[in-house]
Design a protein around this motif. Structure first.
Motif, PDB file in Angstrom:
ATOM      1  N   GLY A 180       0.852  -1.182   0.000  1.00  0.00           N
ATOM      2  CA  GLY A 180       0.000   0.000   0.000  1.00  0.00           C
ATOM      3  C   GLY A 180       0.889   1.233   0.000  1.00  0.00           C
ATOM      4  O   GLY A 180       2.114   1.135   0.136  1.00  0.00           O
ATOM      5  N   VAL A 181       0.272   2.388  -0.159  1.00  0.00           N
ATOM      6  CA  VAL A 181       1.009   3.648  -0.088  1.00  0.00           C
ATOM      7  C   VAL A 181       1.126   4.060   1.374  1.00  0.00           C
ATOM      8  O   VAL A 181       0.137   4.063   2.109  1.00  0.00           O
ATOM      9  CB  VAL A 181       0.308   4.739  -0.915  1.00  0.00           C
ATOM     10  N   ASN A 182       2.335   4.372   1.788  1.00  0.00           N
ATOM     11  CA  ASN A 182       2.670   4.679   3.179  1.00  0.00           C
ATOM     12  C   ASN A 182       2.367   3.497   4.100  1.00  0.00           C
ATOM     13  O   ASN A 182       1.995   3.674   5.257  1.00  0.00           O
ATOM     14  CB  ASN A 182       1.959   5.929   3.697  1.00  0.00           C
ATOM     15  N   VAL A 183       2.536   2.284   3.574  1.00  0.00           N
ATOM     16  CA  VAL A 183       2.377   1.104   4.414  1.00  0.00           C
ATOM     17  C   VAL A 183       3.435   1.101   5.519  1.00  0.00           C
ATOM     18  O   VAL A 183       3.226   0.534   6.590  1.00  0.00           O
ATOM     19  CB  VAL A 183       2.430  -0.186   3.555  1.00  0.00           C
ATOM     20  N   ILE A 184       4.560   1.766   5.258  1.00  0.00           N
ATOM     21  CA  ILE A 184       5.590   1.911   6.294  1.00  0.00           C
ATOM     22  C   ILE A 184       5.000   2.621   7.517  1.00  0.00           C
ATOM     23  O   ILE A 184       5.124   2.159   8.651  1.00  0.00           O
ATOM     24  CB  ILE A 184       6.791   2.718   5.767  1.00  0.00           C
ATOM     25  N   GLY A 185       4.337   3.754   7.261  1.00  0.00           N
ATOM     26  CA  GLY A 185       3.723   4.497   8.348  1.00  0.00           C
ATOM     27  C   GLY A 185       2.613   3.715   9.027  1.00  0.00           C
ATOM     28  O   GLY A 185       2.444   3.787  10.257  1.00  0.00           O
ATOM     29  N   ASP A 186       1.845   2.947   8.233  1.00  0.00           N
ATOM     30  CA  ASP A 186       0.773   2.135   8.808  1.00  0.00           C
ATOM     31  C   ASP A 186       1.326   1.093   9.770  1.00  0.00           C
ATOM     32  O   ASP A 186       0.755   0.840  10.836  1.00  0.00           O
ATOM     33  CB  ASP A 186      -0.023   1.443   7.702  1.00  0.00           C
ATOM     34  N   MET A 187       2.451   0.481   9.399  1.00  0.00           N
ATOM     35  CA  MET A 187       3.053  -0.537  10.257  1.00  0.00           C
ATOM     36  C   MET A 187       3.561   0.073  11.570  1.00  0.00           C
ATOM     37  O   MET A 187       3.392  -0.505  12.643  1.00  0.00           O
ATOM     38  CB  MET A 187       4.198  -1.244   9.522  1.00  0.00           C
ATOM     39  N   TRP A 188       4.170   1.251  11.473  1.00  0.00           N
ATOM     40  CA  TRP A 188       4.625   1.911  12.695  1.00  0.00           C
ATOM     41  C   TRP A 188       3.442   2.340  13.566  1.00  0.00           C
ATOM     42  O   TRP A 188       3.507   2.267  14.797  1.00  0.00           O
ATOM     43  CB  TRP A 188       5.499   3.119  12.351  1.00  0.00           C
ATOM     44  N   LYS A 189       2.354   2.769  12.917  1.00  0.00           N
ATOM     45  CA  LYS A 189       1.142   3.123  13.666  1.00  0.00           C
ATOM     46  C   LYS A 189       0.622   1.907  14.437  1.00  0.00           C
ATOM     47  O   LYS A 189       0.271   2.009  15.619  1.00  0.00           O
ATOM     48  CB  LYS A 189       0.091   3.638  12.678  1.00  0.00           C
ATOM     49  N   LEU A 190       0.569   0.764  13.782  1.00  0.00           N
ATOM     50  CA  LEU A 190       0.103  -0.459  14.439  1.00  0.00           C
ATOM     51  C   LEU A 190       1.064  -0.898  15.543  1.00  0.00           C
ATOM     52  O   LEU A 190       0.635  -1.426  16.573  1.00  0.00           O
ATOM     53  CB  LEU A 190      -0.061  -1.571  13.403  1.00  0.00           C
ATOM     54  N   HIS A 191       2.354  -0.675  15.325  1.00  0.00           N
ATOM     55  CA  HIS A 191       3.341  -0.997  16.361  1.00  0.00           C
ATOM     56  C   HIS A 191       3.075  -0.177  17.622  1.00  0.00           C
ATOM     57  O   HIS A 191       3.060  -0.714  18.733  1.00  0.00           O
ATOM     58  CB  HIS A 191       4.748  -0.724  15.841  1.00  0.00           C
TER      59      HIS A 191
END
Length: 221
Positions: free
Chosen positions: A116-127
């Motif tokens: 996805g787009v900004n999936v990096i940020g999504d993963m950190w958000k979930l972390h």
């Protein structure tokens, strides 16, 4: 030499030309599955993971309400997963009060890549919200950042949103209505418009990934 976006995607041309692009929609053959119960989510995720081959790539996105209240932490409300063109799952984890372990296992899996787009940020958000990826060093092995994948493939330094990727690779426009995007994603139940918006983002991510994967220069000249 870096590739630039076509003229129709420039500031001067995109409003006129993109308005003529067809809107991307979920086809009738794609089933939208809404889950807000932890047990139901666990069963669905167990079945989903067992059905996915190693090295599978699935569309992924998250949503959360934005309160704009200083000091308030806005927690992830929904997690969207699109494993194929026939199914899109919207898991309302705000109603569950947790992320069930099968969903956590699916997100953390290095064999099943989330894109996805900004999936990096999504993963950190979930972390930060749910302690997904307690071993942070493993996080990067679980996803494919769609904007980076696009830029490497067409040798472009352009910034990408999911909407711009849809316009470029799918020749379709992705509606981003603020009244839905900035709505209350923690409300229960989610409205039909919210569910459709959430599922469509994950579906679009999968379609764009597959289009980039099969990209040929002649297609986009």
């Amino acid at each position: 030499m870096k590739r630039t976006l076509p003229l129709w995607m420039s500031k001067s041309g995109k409003n006129q030309i993109c308005s003529a692009l067809p809107n991307l929609t979920l086809p009738n053959t794609c089933k939208l599955i809404y889950s807000h119960d932890a047990n139901d989510c666990s069963i669905l995720c167990d079945e989903l993971q067992s059905s996915l081959a190693p090295s599978s790539v699935i569309g992924f996105d998250v949503e959360w309400p934005v309160s704009y209240i200083k000091g308030k932490r806005d927690i992830t409300a929904t997690i969207q997963i699109c494993p194929n063109k026939k199914q899109c799952f919207v898991f309302q984890v705000s109603k569950m009060g947790m992320i069930p372990s099968p969903l956590k296992k699916l997100i953390e899996s290095s064999e099943i890549k989330k894109t996805g787009v900004n999936v990096i940020g999504d993963m950190w958000k979930l972390h930060h919200d749910f302690n997904i990826f307690p071993d942070q060093s493993l996080m990067s092995q679980s996803y494919i950042e769609l904007s980076h994948f696009a830029s490497r493939t067409i040798n472009s330094s352009q910034g990408w949103s999911l909407r711009r990727l849809c316009q470029y690779f799918l020749k379709s426009d992705l509606s981003k209505e603020n009244n839905i995007r900035l709505g209350d994603w923690a409300q229960f139940p989610l409205s039909e418009d919210q569910l459709y918006y959430a599922a469509l983002d994950a579906y679009a991510s999968l379609l764009v990934y597959e289009s980039i994967l099969n990209w040929k220069p002649a297609q986009f000249s």
